[in-house]
Enzyme design. Structure first.
Site, PDB file in Angstrom:
ATOM      1  N   GLY A  16       0.811  -1.223   0.000  1.00 15.73           N
ATOM      2  CA  GLY A  16       0.000   0.000   0.000  1.00 15.73           C
ATOM      3  C   GLY A  16       0.835   1.258   0.000  1.00 15.73           C
ATOM      4  O   GLY A  16       1.961   1.279  -0.530  1.00 15.73           O
ATOM      5  N   TYR A  17       0.318   2.305   0.634  1.00 15.99           N
ATOM      6  CA  TYR A  17       0.975   3.609   0.650  1.00 15.99           C
ATOM      7  C   TYR A  17       2.328   3.557   1.347  1.00 15.99           C
ATOM      8  O   TYR A  17       3.222   4.323   1.037  1.00 15.99           O
ATOM      9  CB  TYR A  17       0.074   4.645   1.341  1.00 15.99           C
ATOM     10  CG  TYR A  17      -1.068   5.101   0.458  1.00 15.99           C
ATOM     11  CD1 TYR A  17      -0.942   6.226  -0.337  1.00 15.99           C
ATOM     12  CD2 TYR A  17      -2.263   4.382   0.393  1.00 15.99           C
ATOM     13  CE1 TYR A  17      -1.971   6.639  -1.166  1.00 15.99           C
ATOM     14  CE2 TYR A  17      -3.293   4.785  -0.432  1.00 15.99           C
ATOM     15  CZ  TYR A  17      -3.140   5.915  -1.210  1.00 15.99           C
ATOM     16  OH  TYR A  17      -4.165   6.310  -2.040  1.00 15.99           O
ATOM     17  N   VAL A  92       0.844  -4.013   6.594  1.00 17.75           N
ATOM     18  CA  VAL A  92      -0.578  -4.218   6.294  1.00 17.75           C
ATOM     19  C   VAL A  92      -1.390  -3.140   7.016  1.00 17.75           C
ATOM     20  O   VAL A  92      -0.888  -2.472   7.925  1.00 17.75           O
ATOM     21  CB  VAL A  92      -1.068  -5.624   6.715  1.00 17.75           C
ATOM     22  CG1 VAL A  92      -0.288  -6.702   5.976  1.00 17.75           C
ATOM     23  CG2 VAL A  92      -0.961  -5.819   8.223  1.00 17.75           C
ATOM     24  N   THR A  96      -9.214   1.412  12.314  1.00 18.02           N
ATOM     25  CA  THR A  96      -9.921   1.432  13.597  1.00 18.02           C
ATOM     26  C   THR A  96     -10.961   0.313  13.586  1.00 18.02           C
ATOM     27  O   THR A  96     -11.654   0.090  12.589  1.00 18.02           O
ATOM     28  CB  THR A  96     -10.611   2.800  13.795  1.00 18.02           C
ATOM     29  OG1 THR A  96      -9.617   3.807  13.673  1.00 18.02           O
ATOM     30  CG2 THR A  96     -11.272   2.897  15.157  1.00 18.02           C
ATOM     31  N   LEU A 165       6.626   8.697   7.258  1.00 22.00           N
ATOM     32  CA  LEU A 165       6.480   9.474   6.018  1.00 22.00           C
ATOM     33  C   LEU A 165       5.127  10.168   5.965  1.00 22.00           C
ATOM     34  O   LEU A 165       4.166   9.731   6.603  1.00 22.00           O
ATOM     35  CB  LEU A 165       6.640   8.574   4.785  1.00 22.00           C
ATOM     36  CG  LEU A 165       5.600   7.503   4.475  1.00 22.00           C
ATOM     37  CD1 LEU A 165       4.336   8.040   3.842  1.00 22.00           C
ATOM     38  CD2 LEU A 165       6.201   6.471   3.555  1.00 22.00           C
ATOM     39  N   CYS A 278      -4.378   8.141   8.939  1.00 22.65           N
ATOM     40  CA  CYS A 278      -3.649   7.875  10.179  1.00 22.65           C
ATOM     41  C   CYS A 278      -4.010   8.741  11.382  1.00 22.65           C
ATOM     42  O   CYS A 278      -4.122   8.213  12.490  1.00 22.65           O
ATOM     43  CB  CYS A 278      -2.153   7.979   9.920  1.00 22.65           C
ATOM     44  SG  CYS A 278      -1.561   6.690   8.825  1.00 22.65           S
ATOM     45  N   LYS A 341      -5.154  15.802   1.208  1.00 22.12           N
ATOM     46  CA  LYS A 341      -4.157  16.880   1.162  1.00 22.12           C
ATOM     47  C   LYS A 341      -3.652  16.963  -0.276  1.00 22.12           C
ATOM     48  O   LYS A 341      -3.985  16.085  -1.096  1.00 22.12           O
ATOM     49  CB  LYS A 341      -3.013  16.619   2.144  1.00 22.12           C
ATOM     50  CG  LYS A 341      -2.198  15.396   1.788  1.00 22.12           C
ATOM     51  CD  LYS A 341      -1.284  14.979   2.900  1.00 22.12           C
ATOM     52  CE  LYS A 341      -0.033  15.799   2.957  1.00 22.12           C
ATOM     53  NZ  LYS A 341       1.028  15.132   3.741  1.00 22.12           N
TER      54      LYS A 341
HETATM   55  N1  LIG Z   1      -0.449   5.930   4.747  1.00 19.37           N
HETATM   56  C1  LIG Z   1       0.443   6.567   5.476  1.00 19.37           C
HETATM   57  O1  LIG Z   1       0.782   7.725   5.226  1.00 19.37           O
HETATM   58  C2  LIG Z   1       1.092   5.889   6.653  1.00 19.37           C
HETATM   59  C3  LIG Z   1       2.209   6.501   7.238  1.00 19.37           C
HETATM   60  C4  LIG Z   1       2.816   5.865   8.315  1.00 19.37           C
HETATM   61  C5  LIG Z   1       2.303   4.665   8.799  1.00 19.37           C
HETATM   62  N2  LIG Z   1       1.209   4.099   8.223  1.00 19.37           N
HETATM   63  C6  LIG Z   1       0.745   2.817   8.754  1.00 19.37           C
HETATM   64  O2  LIG Z   1       1.196   1.789   7.880  1.00 19.37           O
HETATM   65  C7  LIG Z   1       0.229   0.727   7.779  1.00 19.37           C
HETATM   66  C8  LIG Z   1      -0.170   0.529   6.344  1.00 19.37           C
HETATM   67  O3  LIG Z   1      -0.776   1.717   5.876  1.00 19.37           O
HETATM   68  P1  LIG Z   1      -1.050   1.956   4.331  1.00 19.37           P
HETATM   69  O4  LIG Z   1      -1.543   3.354   4.213  1.00 19.37           O
HETATM   70  O5  LIG Z   1       0.124   1.519   3.531  1.00 19.37           O
HETATM   71  O6  LIG Z   1      -2.258   0.914   4.115  1.00 19.37           O
HETATM   72  P2  LIG Z   1      -2.843   0.373   2.722  1.00 19.37           P
HETATM   73  O7  LIG Z   1      -4.242   0.009   2.985  1.00 19.37           O
HETATM   74  O8  LIG Z   1      -2.524   1.344   1.633  1.00 19.37           O
HETATM   75  O9  LIG Z   1      -1.973  -0.940   2.441  1.00 19.37           O
HETATM   76  C9  LIG Z   1      -2.052  -2.093   3.206  1.00 19.37           C
HETATM   77  C10 LIG Z   1      -1.991  -3.284   2.252  1.00 19.37           C
HETATM   78  O10 LIG Z   1      -1.855  -4.478   3.019  1.00 19.37           O
HETATM   79  C11 LIG Z   1      -2.511  -5.525   2.307  1.00 19.37           C
HETATM   80  N3  LIG Z   1      -2.768  -6.659   3.190  1.00 19.37           N
HETATM   81  C12 LIG Z   1      -3.627  -6.724   4.243  1.00 19.37           C
HETATM   82  N4  LIG Z   1      -3.554  -7.932   4.817  1.00 19.37           N
HETATM   83  C13 LIG Z   1      -2.646  -8.663   4.123  1.00 19.37           C
HETATM   84  C14 LIG Z   1      -2.126  -9.991   4.224  1.00 19.37           C
HETATM   85  N5  LIG Z   1      -2.539 -10.809   5.192  1.00 19.37           N
HETATM   86  N6  LIG Z   1      -1.218 -10.396   3.319  1.00 19.37           N
HETATM   87  C15 LIG Z   1      -0.789  -9.571   2.340  1.00 19.37           C
HETATM   88  N7  LIG Z   1      -1.228  -8.300   2.185  1.00 19.37           N
HETATM   89  C16 LIG Z   1      -2.147  -7.856   3.063  1.00 19.37           C
HETATM   90  C17 LIG Z   1      -3.774  -4.848   1.807  1.00 19.37           C
HETATM   91  O11 LIG Z   1      -4.328  -5.557   0.721  1.00 19.37           O
HETATM   92  C18 LIG Z   1      -3.242  -3.472   1.400  1.00 19.37           C
HETATM   93  O12 LIG Z   1      -2.882  -3.416   0.023  1.00 19.37           O
HETATM   94  C19 LIG Z   1      -0.912   1.142   8.703  1.00 19.37           C
HETATM   95  O13 LIG Z   1      -0.718   0.564   9.962  1.00 19.37           O
HETATM   96  C20 LIG Z   1      -0.760   2.654   8.808  1.00 19.37           C
HETATM   97  O14 LIG Z   1      -1.266   3.150  10.014  1.00 19.37           O
HETATM   98  C21 LIG Z   1       0.615   4.686   7.144  1.00 19.37           C
END
Ligand SMILES: NC(=O)c1ccc[n+]([C@@H]2O[C@H](COP(=O)([O-])OP(=O)(O)OC[C@H]3O[C@@H](n4cnc5c(N)ncnc54)[C@H](O)[C@@H]3O)[C@@H](O)[C@H]2O)c1
Length: 464
Positions: A16-17, A92, A96, A165, A278, A341
């Site tokens: 993901g992101y 992953v 919430t 990030l 987040c 944003k």
């Molecule tokens: N987005 C942000 O800016 C950011 C910044 C810092 C921290 N985080 C944290 O990082 C984590 C991920 O955030 P994100 O924004 O990348 O989420 P996201 O939803 O963009 O990506 C998560 C990915 O994990 C995959 N996934 C879920 N369960 C899985 C499994 N069992 N096996 C394989 N893949 C699986 C999902 O399909 C999804 O593509 C969260 O805990 C978030 O709080 C996010």
């Protein structure tokens, strides 16, 4: 041709992101490692293999293209990835929880737990597990306990390495982070795992920016960092409401207080409210943690930040209603920006969503415009069907509109031809600047009724 030998195999679960950009940066900076990113969503993995990536982030496509197919690979084969890797990053989603105990506040750990089970079931060798997802404090210890129950005699070390990030500047943040935090157990094997992760980042990040701690401090720091950032926004937003009452200008107040080196000038822009996947989730997670340990007063203090954020988007729509003679039914309102944003296509928890829902409750004719987020907006608002219009071109979106409401601070909106927009709108033509990014005096001269955040409105039509 013989397969290239790499020094280490790194895996990331979750494309993901966080997972995609982070691993692309590691692959780019460390050609000696083989980096594989896996996800259960086949569509997402397929998109990572094209030039139409599943997320928009400035500089990301160039970064991915620099190493994709060389030492950066995307796959849906989670099991193979686990078996072949010595270090497994987990990013992953941890949304919430919406049900049961802790609903509405605590983190839903079902995706996290599934990965732990997959690792336990499939692993054939020792591994370092790196927590990249944001998790409740003590998750690393709990995971280590679960993994250590294996009957294969394998050793798993769980290291907390939260990501700091910011979307929109992710590539810059990953290349030159303020700090990378690595938390591990302080036993011999824990410190060895900590060093292994430090060694990866030390390929491009100065040692002074690599900080270490125990696992709990590391996990808690992530929740606290996001809570402090959101707190700054809610603080200035709460003051913006007061500024409007006393004819002060929140930009002047922010400038004056920001010059105080103890306060600093970052994150002091008043707006329609913070969004993103987040901030809200992490504050609520902190609130839940405090409640769990009986710290009710502390929990209430932090919960206030989320309340002010909801209040701010409600207030924005109330301002629109009041200015537009207390009815917006059937009035065309062009919403400029839907991403939470600028410089991202991400719309998770965007303030624009709550504004849109409130405008729809008043039966307004909402037209959503955004340079990158229309696809996500359509998905978020699918329940409204054809009742909402989508138009990427802001000039077309505002044609015949009664009002423009700025919801995202895209640079594009600062440079539009507002004379032309005014000409094509219904009169009186209103602008509600939910990001305070426009030249309000100039808009007023053009003829607009201008309603900034935290500044007195500039209005031609006075009530008496
Ligand atoms: N987005 C942000 O800016 C950011 C910044 C810092 C921290 N985080 C944290 O990082 C984590 C991920 O955030 P994100 O924004 O990348 O989420 P996201 O939803 O963009 O990506 C998560 C990915 O994990 C995959 N996934 C879920 N369960 C899985 C499994 N069992 N096996 C394989 N893949 C699986 C999902 O399909 C999804 O593509 C969260 O805990 C978030 O709080 C996010």
């Amino acid at each position: 041709m013989a397969e290239k030998k790499f020094e280490r195999n790194l895996l990331c679960i979750g494309a993901g992101y966080v997972g995609g950009p982070t691993m692309a940066m590691i692959a780019h900076k460390c050609p000696q490692y083989k980096v594989t990113v896996v996800d259960v969503m086949a569509e997402k993995i397929a998109a990572w293999q094209t030039d139409d990536l599943p997320i928009y982030e400035p500089g990301l496509l160039e970064l991915v293209k620099s190493c994709r197919g060389k030492n950066l690979f995307f796959s849906t084969d989670v099991e193979k990835g686990i078996k072949e890797s010595e270090v497994i990053f987990i990013s992953v989603n941890t949304p919430t929880k919406t049900f049961g105990e802790g609903a509405g506040k605590s983190a839903d750990l079902q995706y996290w737990e599934k990965t732990a089970r997959d690792i336990l079931r499939v692993s054939e060798s020792d591994k370092i597990i790196v927590e990249r997802s944001t998790l409740p404090v003590k998750t690393a210890i709990a995971m280590e306990r679960i993994l250590s129950l294996n009957e294969k005699g394998l050793n798993f070390e769980v290291v907390s390495n939260p990501e700091f990030l910011a979307e929109g500047t992710a590539i810059r943040d990953l290349e030159k982070p303020d700090r990378v935090l690595i938390g591990s157990k302080e036993t011999e094997s824990g410190l060895k795992a900590r060093q292994a992760i430090v060694d990866i980042y030390a390929n491009w990040i100065p040692k002074s920016n690599l900080i270490t701690s125990n696992q709990m401090s590391s996990e808690l720091s992530k929740l606290v960092a996001n809570s402090f950032l959101a707190q700054r926004i809610s603080s200035i937003n709460s003051i913006s409401a007061l500024c409007e009452k006393v004819d002060a200008d929140v930009r002047e107040v922010a400038n004056a207080i920001g010059k105080d080196s103890r306060i600093g000038d970052k994150f002091l822009n008043a707006s329609v409210g913070f969004g993103g996947s987040c901030f809200k989730k992490d504050i609520l997670n902190l609130v839940y943690l405090c409640e769990t340990y009986g710290l009710q007063d502390v929990a209430e203090y932090w919960e206030g930040i989320v309340k002010i954020n909801d209040y701010q988007s409600t207030r924005f729509v109330q301002t629109i209603m009041k200015a537009m003679f207390n009815t917006i039914t059937n009035k065309r309102i062009a919403l400029f920006g839907f991403a939470f944003k600028a410089n991202t296509s991400d719309t998770r928890e965007t303030a624009a969503l709550s504004v849109t829902k409130k405008l729809m409750m008043e039966k307004a004719h909402v037209v959503i415009s955004d340079p990158k987020a229309i696809k996500n907006a359509k998905n978020d608002l699918k329940d409204y069907g054809d009742d909402i219009e989508y138009e990427e071109d802001p000039y077309k979106a505002a044609k015949g509109a009664h009002a423009i409401a700025i919801a995202t601070e895209w640079d594009l909106y600062k440079t539009l031809d507002y004379e032309k927009l005014y000409h094509d709108m219904e009169k009186p033509a209103f602008i509600f600047d939910g990001r305070n990014i426009l030249d309000h005096e100039k808009l007023f001269e053009i003829g607009f009724e201008v309603h900034p955040i935290g500044r007195p409105p500039l209005i031609h039509f006075k009530e008496n």
